[in-house]
Design a protein around this motif. Structure first.
Motif, PDB file in Angstrom:
ATOM      1  N   TRP A   2       0.842  -1.208   0.000  1.00  0.00           N
ATOM      2  CA  TRP A   2       0.000   0.000   0.000  1.00  0.00           C
ATOM      3  C   TRP A   2       0.875   1.256   0.000  1.00  0.00           C
ATOM      4  O   TRP A   2       0.663   2.178  -0.792  1.00  0.00           O
ATOM      5  N   LEU A   3       1.838   1.286   0.905  1.00  0.00           N
ATOM      6  CA  LEU A   3       2.663   2.486   1.069  1.00  0.00           C
ATOM      7  C   LEU A   3       3.534   2.742  -0.155  1.00  0.00           C
ATOM      8  O   LEU A   3       3.749   3.904  -0.539  1.00  0.00           O
ATOM      9  N   VAL A   4       4.046   1.680  -0.768  1.00  0.00           N
ATOM     10  CA  VAL A   4       4.844   1.843  -1.990  1.00  0.00           C
ATOM     11  C   VAL A   4       3.975   2.389  -3.118  1.00  0.00           C
ATOM     12  O   VAL A   4       4.412   3.248  -3.900  1.00  0.00           O
ATOM     13  N   THR A   5       2.734   1.898  -3.195  1.00  0.00           N
ATOM     14  CA  THR A   5       1.807   2.403  -4.217  1.00  0.00           C
ATOM     15  C   THR A   5       1.534   3.889  -4.021  1.00  0.00           C
ATOM     16  O   THR A   5       1.524   4.671  -4.985  1.00  0.00           O
ATOM     17  N   ILE A   6       1.310   4.283  -2.767  1.00  0.00           N
ATOM     18  CA  ILE A   6       1.069   5.705  -2.470  1.00  0.00           C
ATOM     19  C   ILE A   6       2.293   6.541  -2.802  1.00  0.00           C
ATOM     20  O   ILE A   6       2.188   7.625  -3.393  1.00  0.00           O
ATOM     21  N   ASP A   7       3.469   6.035  -2.439  1.00  0.00           N
ATOM     22  CA  ASP A   7       4.704   6.775  -2.701  1.00  0.00           C
ATOM     23  C   ASP A   7       4.875   7.023  -4.200  1.00  0.00           C
ATOM     24  O   ASP A   7       5.226   8.140  -4.613  1.00  0.00           O
ATOM     25  N   ALA A   8       4.620   5.989  -4.995  1.00  0.00           N
ATOM     26  CA  ALA A   8       4.766   6.139  -6.447  1.00  0.00           C
ATOM     27  C   ALA A   8       3.773   7.165  -6.984  1.00  0.00           C
ATOM     28  O   ALA A   8       4.110   8.008  -7.841  1.00  0.00           O
ATOM     29  N   ALA A   9       2.531   7.119  -6.486  1.00  0.00           N
ATOM     30  CA  ALA A   9       1.511   8.074  -6.941  1.00  0.00           C
ATOM     31  C   ALA A   9       1.881   9.505  -6.561  1.00  0.00           C
ATOM     32  O   ALA A   9       1.718  10.439  -7.353  1.00  0.00           O
ATOM     33  N   LEU A  10       2.400   9.682  -5.345  1.00  0.00           N
ATOM     34  CA  LEU A  10       2.772  11.021  -4.888  1.00  0.00           C
ATOM     35  C   LEU A  10       3.983  11.552  -5.650  1.00  0.00           C
ATOM     36  O   LEU A  10       4.042  12.747  -5.983  1.00  0.00           O
ATOM     37  N   GLN A  11       4.950  10.676  -5.910  1.00  0.00           N
ATOM     38  CA  GLN A  11       6.124  11.105  -6.670  1.00  0.00           C
ATOM     39  C   GLN A  11       5.715  11.560  -8.066  1.00  0.00           C
ATOM     40  O   GLN A  11       6.177  12.604  -8.559  1.00  0.00           O
ATOM     41  N   THR A  12       4.843  10.747  -8.693  1.00  0.00           N
ATOM     42  CA  THR A  12       4.375  11.106 -10.038  1.00  0.00           C
ATOM     43  C   THR A  12       3.580  12.408 -10.002  1.00  0.00           C
ATOM     44  O   THR A  12       3.722  13.263 -10.887  1.00  0.00           O
ATOM     45  N   SER A  13       2.743  12.574  -8.977  1.00  0.00           N
ATOM     46  CA  SER A  13       1.940  13.801  -8.846  1.00  0.00           C
ATOM     47  C   SER A  13       2.831  15.011  -8.652  1.00  0.00           C
ATOM     48  O   SER A  13       2.579  16.096  -9.212  1.00  0.00           O
ATOM     49  N   ALA A  15      -5.983  10.950 -12.265  1.00  0.00           N
ATOM     50  CA  ALA A  15      -5.766   9.499 -12.336  1.00  0.00           C
ATOM     51  C   ALA A  15      -4.892   9.030 -11.173  1.00  0.00           C
ATOM     52  O   ALA A  15      -5.149   7.976 -10.566  1.00  0.00           O
ATOM     53  N   GLN A  16      -3.868   9.802 -10.825  1.00  0.00           N
ATOM     54  CA  GLN A  16      -3.009   9.440  -9.690  1.00  0.00           C
ATOM     55  C   GLN A  16      -3.780   9.517  -8.380  1.00  0.00           C
ATOM     56  O   GLN A  16      -3.602   8.692  -7.482  1.00  0.00           O
ATOM     57  N   ALA A  17      -4.654  10.510  -8.263  1.00  0.00           N
ATOM     58  CA  ALA A  17      -5.456  10.644  -7.042  1.00  0.00           C
ATOM     59  C   ALA A  17      -6.425   9.482  -6.878  1.00  0.00           C
ATOM     60  O   ALA A  17      -6.854   9.181  -5.761  1.00  0.00           O
ATOM     61  N   ASN A  18      -6.780   8.831  -7.984  1.00  0.00           N
ATOM     62  CA  ASN A  18      -7.673   7.668  -7.936  1.00  0.00           C
ATOM     63  C   ASN A  18      -6.911   6.353  -8.051  1.00  0.00           C
ATOM     64  O   ASN A  18      -7.485   5.316  -8.417  1.00  0.00           O
ATOM     65  N   THR A  19      -5.624   6.375  -7.727  1.00  0.00           N
ATOM     66  CA  THR A  19      -4.804   5.166  -7.755  1.00  0.00           C
ATOM     67  C   THR A  19      -5.391   4.104  -6.832  1.00  0.00           C
ATOM     68  O   THR A  19      -5.854   4.401  -5.719  1.00  0.00           O
ATOM     69  N   THR A  20      -5.343   2.858  -7.276  1.00  0.00           N
ATOM     70  CA  THR A  20      -5.859   1.747  -6.468  1.00  0.00           C
ATOM     71  C   THR A  20      -4.777   0.702  -6.242  1.00  0.00           C
ATOM     72  O   THR A  20      -3.811   0.607  -7.005  1.00  0.00           O
ATOM     73  N   TYR A  21      -4.979  -0.069  -5.189  1.00  0.00           N
ATOM     74  CA  TYR A  21      -4.137  -1.240  -4.928  1.00  0.00           C
ATOM     75  C   TYR A  21      -5.077  -2.422  -4.697  1.00  0.00           C
ATOM     76  O   TYR A  21      -5.936  -2.371  -3.814  1.00  0.00           O
ATOM     77  N   LEU A  22      -4.953  -3.438  -5.540  1.00  0.00           N
ATOM     78  CA  LEU A  22      -5.844  -4.597  -5.497  1.00  0.00           C
ATOM     79  C   LEU A  22      -7.312  -4.177  -5.555  1.00  0.00           C
ATOM     80  O   LEU A  22      -8.177  -4.706  -4.861  1.00  0.00           O
ATOM     81  N   GLY A  23      -7.574  -3.169  -6.388  1.00  0.00           N
ATOM     82  CA  GLY A  23      -8.944  -2.726  -6.594  1.00  0.00           C
ATOM     83  C   GLY A  23      -9.465  -1.751  -5.552  1.00  0.00           C
ATOM     84  O   GLY A  23     -10.614  -1.315  -5.646  1.00  0.00           O
ATOM     85  N   VAL A  72      -0.192   0.290  11.905  1.00  0.00           N
ATOM     86  CA  VAL A  72       0.364   1.328  11.043  1.00  0.00           C
ATOM     87  C   VAL A  72      -0.682   1.705   9.998  1.00  0.00           C
ATOM     88  O   VAL A  72      -1.277   0.823   9.369  1.00  0.00           O
ATOM     89  N   ARG A  73      -0.883   2.986   9.822  1.00  0.00           N
ATOM     90  CA  ARG A  73      -1.798   3.428   8.770  1.00  0.00           C
ATOM     91  C   ARG A  73      -1.120   3.256   7.421  1.00  0.00           C
ATOM     92  O   ARG A  73       0.040   3.656   7.239  1.00  0.00           O
ATOM     93  N   VAL A  74      -1.839   2.701   6.448  1.00  0.00           N
ATOM     94  CA  VAL A  74      -1.221   2.400   5.158  1.00  0.00           C
ATOM     95  C   VAL A  74      -1.919   3.114   3.998  1.00  0.00           C
ATOM     96  O   VAL A  74      -1.600   2.848   2.837  1.00  0.00           O
TER      97      VAL A  74
END
Length: 300
Positions: free
Chosen positions: A76-87, A127-135, A178-180
């Motif tokens: 989850w956290l890696v997915t968020i990090d990638a979305a934030l970096q791209t944003s 699109a980055q703000a609507n990023t999903t992980y496992l749906g 931990v919040r993810v």
């Protein structure tokens, strides 16, 4: 007066058979240990050891669950990090375009081209703000749908769909969670205050031939929001990484303790079994001699 106990043939036979059964039982125990590789095959083998084994097995199951939780949280956290970096990169590009749009010598056609590029960045940010992980959306808490609506959303342009205070957490240790996820409204804003609406205004200004550089401070504020969330997300990643290292260490310790209790020393078991076999063969030979006499032997 000394009393001499009477030893009968029946007594000798029973004693001999009992000893044979004891020897055979010891051999059976050793063979069971050698074939299974553990000392405790049933609770009666070692009641206190069985209790320790059950406790350690339960501990290992808990550690395995913590490990799965931590791995999922890390994803989850890696997915968020990638979305934030791209944003962050996209918004920085939008800022550069906004600075270019403030050039008074730029013609209307060039400004329209900049506006179209900024609109593309707005769509990419959405699109980055609507990023999903496992749906599941990573910026909308426990909500199942997208984190943000579009410009024509029934609830209002760029409305936030998340539930306030509803966060996604993972338990990575006893009493440690931990919040993810991340709150999309805190990162991207919502409605008229969202970064998407800001880029729409900049685009509209450019299409009208105006100077959008007055909105640079607003872009910088949104960039600060993204960087702040990146920092918080990184701190949570470090927490999960530390938990994973601790889980790995505790798992090794638990397995070592479990092995010390129930794993057999195979070389020692083989030696004991061979010694027991020799003793059993000797007992069989002695029994054959003791049980050999018949009624005819007594009559002689």
């Amino acid at each position: 007066m000394t009393t001499i106990g009477r030893v009968t043939h029946f007594t000798v036979r029973n004693s001999t058979l009992e000893n044979l059964q004891n020897n055979l039982g010891k051999m059976s125990t050793l063979q069971s240990q050698m074939s299974s590789g553990v000392k405790i095959n049933r609770p009666s083998d070692d009641p206190s050891g069985t209790a320790d084994v059950l406790r350690l097995n339960n501990e290992q199951r808990q550690l395995a669950q913590y490990s799965r939780n931590a791995a999922d949280g890390e994803a989850w956290l890696v997915t968020i990090d990638a979305a934030l970096q791209t944003s962050s990169e996209a918004l920085r590009k939008a800022r550069d375009l906004t600075v270019q749009g403030g050039n008074g010598a730029m013609g209307a056609t060039s400004k329209i081209a900049l506006a179209e590029e900024i609109e593309g960045i707005r769509d990419a940010l959405l699109a980055q703000a609507n990023t999903t992980y496992l749906g599941r959306p990573v910026f909308a808490g426990t909500t199942g749908g997208p984190a943000f609506g579009g410009a024509d959303d029934a609830a209002g342009a760029y409305s936030f769909k998340g539930i306030a205070g509803a966060t996604v957490e993972r338990t990575v240790a006893s009493a440690t969670t931990v919040r993810v996820d991340a709150t999309g409204s805190a990162v991207y804003g919502e409605g008229e205050d969202s970064v998407f609406a800001l880029l729409d205004e900049i685009s509209a200004t450019l299409r009208a031939g105006g100077d959008p550089s007055a909105r640079l401070d607003d872009i910088d504020q949104h960039m600060d929001r993204i960087l702040t969330e990146l920092s918080a997300n990184g701190a949570r990643q470090n927490q999960v990484d530390s938990a994973q290292n601790l889980i790995a260490d505790n798992t090794i310790t638990s397995k070592t303790r479990l092995g010390a209790i129930q794993d057999v020393d195979l070389a020692q078991v083989i030696l004991d079994l061979q010694s027991q076999e020799v003793a059993y063969q000797g007992a069989l030979g002695a029994a054959a001699k003791v049980l050999q006499p018949t009624l005819l032997d007594f009559l002689r």
